[in-house]
Design a protein around this motif. Sequence first.
Motif, short mmCIF file in Angstrom:
data_model
loop_
_atom_site.label_atom_id
_atom_site.label_comp_id
_atom_site.label_asym_id
_atom_site.label_seq_id
_atom_site.Cartn_x
_atom_site.Cartn_y
_atom_site.Cartn_z
N ASP A 219 54.83 33.66 51.52
CA ASP A 219 54.69 35.10 51.30
C ASP A 219 53.73 35.34 50.14
N ARG A 220 53.14 36.51 50.12
CA ARG A 220 52.31 36.94 49.00
C ARG A 220 52.82 38.30 48.56
N PRO A 221 52.73 38.62 47.30
CA PRO A 221 53.27 39.90 46.84
C PRO A 221 52.44 41.06 47.36
N TYR A 222 53.12 42.17 47.66
CA TYR A 222 52.36 43.37 47.99
C TYR A 222 51.57 43.80 46.76
N SER A 223 52.18 43.60 45.59
CA SER A 223 51.50 43.82 44.33
C SER A 223 52.29 43.14 43.22
N CYS A 224 51.63 42.91 42.08
CA CYS A 224 52.31 42.28 40.95
C CYS A 224 51.67 42.77 39.65
N VAL A 225 52.41 42.62 38.56
CA VAL A 225 51.94 43.05 37.23
C VAL A 225 52.29 41.96 36.22
N LEU A 226 51.30 41.55 35.44
CA LEU A 226 51.54 40.60 34.36
C LEU A 226 52.50 41.18 33.32
N ALA A 306 55.55 49.93 40.29
CA ALA A 306 55.87 50.96 41.28
C ALA A 306 54.65 51.84 41.55
N LEU A 307 53.93 52.20 40.49
CA LEU A 307 52.71 52.99 40.66
C LEU A 307 51.65 52.20 41.41
N ARG A 308 51.50 50.93 41.06
CA ARG A 308 50.47 50.09 41.68
C ARG A 308 50.72 49.92 43.18
N VAL A 309 51.97 49.72 43.56
CA VAL A 309 52.32 49.60 44.99
C VAL A 309 51.96 50.88 45.73
N THR A 310 52.25 52.02 45.11
CA THR A 310 51.99 53.31 45.74
C THR A 310 50.49 53.56 45.88
N LEU A 311 49.73 53.26 44.83
CA LEU A 311 48.28 53.46 44.89
C LEU A 311 47.65 52.57 45.96
N VAL A 426 57.37 58.76 45.84
CA VAL A 426 57.32 57.38 46.34
C VAL A 426 57.33 56.38 45.18
N VAL A 427 56.64 56.71 44.08
CA VAL A 427 56.68 55.83 42.90
C VAL A 427 58.12 55.70 42.41
N LEU A 428 58.86 56.79 42.38
CA LEU A 428 60.26 56.74 41.97
C LEU A 428 61.07 55.87 42.93
N ARG A 429 60.80 56.00 44.22
CA ARG A 429 61.49 55.17 45.21
C ARG A 429 61.30 53.69 44.89
N HIS A 430 60.04 53.31 44.63
CA HIS A 430 59.76 51.90 44.35
C HIS A 430 60.34 51.48 43.00
#
Length: 767
Positions: A219-226, A306-311, A426-430
């Motif tokens: 698997d690969r992440p939909y998004s990630c943050v350092l 959460a913001l990054r996933v939404t964007l 949606v950001v709140l959802r994530h």
Amino acid sequence: MMDLPCIQWQDYVAQKWTVLDPELKEKFTTLLEIDDVFKCSLTLTTQEDLDFVQSISAAYSVQKEAQQGAKCRERGNSSFKIRDFTAAALHYSQGICVNPLNSEQLSLCYANRSAALYHLQHYQDSLEDIDRALKHGYPSHLSHKLEDRRAQCLRHLSVDQKGKDNPASKNPTDGGKGTSVGPLSFGICPQAVVGFSPEKGRHLVAAESIAAGEVLLHDRPYSCVLIPGMEEVQGKGGRQDAEGGVEHRRCHRCLTETLSPVPCEGCSYTRYCSTSCQRDAWEEHHQWECSLGADLMVMGVMSQLALRVTLKAGLKNIQMAKEPIRNEHTEPESRDSKPPDPCASHYGDTYRSVFHLQHHLNRHSPCVRFLSAITIATLYLKLSKAGPPPASWDLSRPLQANSHPPDEEGGIGAAWNSELWLMGSVVLRHMLQLRCNAQAIITLQDTGAENSPVQSSREIRIATAMFPTLSLLNHSCCPNTSLAFSTGTHLSADFSESVAEMRSKASGVTVAVRAAKYISPGQEILHCYGPHSRRMATQERQRLLREQYYFLCQCEACTLQQQSEEEDGSEGRQQCSSVGGNPQSGLLCGKCKGSLNRSSEERGKGFICSQASCGHCVALSEVNQRLQEIKQDLKKAVDLMERERPDEALRLLRRTQSPSALSLAETHPLQGELEDATARAYATMGDWSNAASHLERSAVAIGNQYGKESIELGQQLFKLAQLHFNGGARGPALSVIPMVRKLLCLHCGPQCEELQELQAMEDCLTA
């Protein structure tokens, strides 16, 4: 913990909740839909909240400053003078990131970094920095230095290329042991299927027999943050380097390590391993994050993720993901049929799988919901003031009937009402999903001194991510799987440009989930969310799991340990776990060396020798004090070794293990740490035989604590193989290598770097 908002903001929002009107509290608490929660939080968020964020974000400034850049360059020069070129490159890189564009300091930092990279034999990177220095206005009267270095780099690269082109230099007996170049196949293996039940939700089940070591999914992440502030880099002698956070050394998109990062042109924080990662990140999310860098640090990694996933998803994908929910209450074709529950299905690695992860809105406490909602509402307002809406949120069709914008009293412009209100929801959802579905990305950090002949490492958490498929796996405190993360592309210089281009499409973070043991058909595939039966007592594990994941763990380990605690007495069992990590205390009587057991007559107050002829008692307070003293001495000894004083460390470790009222059994975790530290001290002094002897004893404790098939034992035995090899002990080395190979293949796969080193050792010993 940087996953959550900073403490100042948490306290501020907690106070805001405390003084909130009781009727508004009641209204907020009873809301059952995320859209409604976000609308309500918007009406409760004020300019005062925005001003407070602004005041505390000043401490996290991401502005470029020439003065700060000059200081970084000075620190780099100091490291360069003592020939610590890695530390020098990191300091120069930080100067490159904080210096304004086209400043002379920027060109000087590039030039200096090219020199450090040259000494590290990173010739191609050095060439690129020479070009950048000239591009950014390097003083013309000094340019001859760069041209001389350019000629030297080209000469080295030419020699390297001739060596690669020479057929005699290639190993014809390689036998295909090199890294496979084929593209990764993401998804679930054919031997496993997705199941669903109301109690477990979506989960993974073995459809066929699965052997230990088989890959269950990639698997690969939909998004990630350092995660900022996580210290990773060490300079010479093991001392911590000032520029050592992972955010300084790793690409902020694919997380690959780099000594020559490409800076963001707008902020001083973000950096990348290449211009392609820089470009992709800018288009995907960073063009909106850049101006909010300090605010995002205040609001924490989960808010940013959460913001990054939404964007990244954009409006179209979100509308498509919401469609099953919108159709849920429409008239079905047959009154006897029910529309499928979107949360019961898996949609591969698409955004829809992410959108339908459980958010547990009704299980989060009102305070947690309020903190999350106000944080995201504040972030939404900040984003709306920063510039025009993201292009991926440009409405090409009207919002659906259930997507009404909030009232005008929210204070947002009309254009942002129609487009970004849904974004905020949606950001709140994530954000809520991440409290239960965030996955830590773990890597091994080298903790030994530079050029140490023996590997010394520890696990470090470098990022937080959201994985669409990995999130299917439920928890067990004794999991039947093992996770191995990889970052970047890891291409060798032998790969052709076309192959590199092919693999670059799959660059970034990946995770491989392997079976850690045999899994029978119908058995659920499980991994550990953190609390592990080998590392933590049952009550503590279950408390943490209830607090964060909202379930009472009934896995095999918890069930067996609960039964044992009921038989032995819960309090005594838990206390034994706290001092030993196993049903036995791992403590020995200081008089007769018999094992110390929990006193059944004075439960909770002490230990008694198991030998009837001795009967020696030790108070619980004395046990705890002795264990604390050992931990403190161990810390001091490690510090002495990092300051290159192994002889002093060895004397301290010997004193620590001298006879006292109680001793540690060879299986006690602390005894394992003491033996490991002693082995490290001997190895530093070149006494390979004594080092190997103590490391063998450490491996006994590691095997008892983590299991005979554990990756922890594999890593310890790998160090033992290195010691035997360095000491010329051919027989012992060859006997250990197969055991190490088996464990590393089981947990890390056949392509891990340690296996390549093992093979090189074996080839040398059998030549």
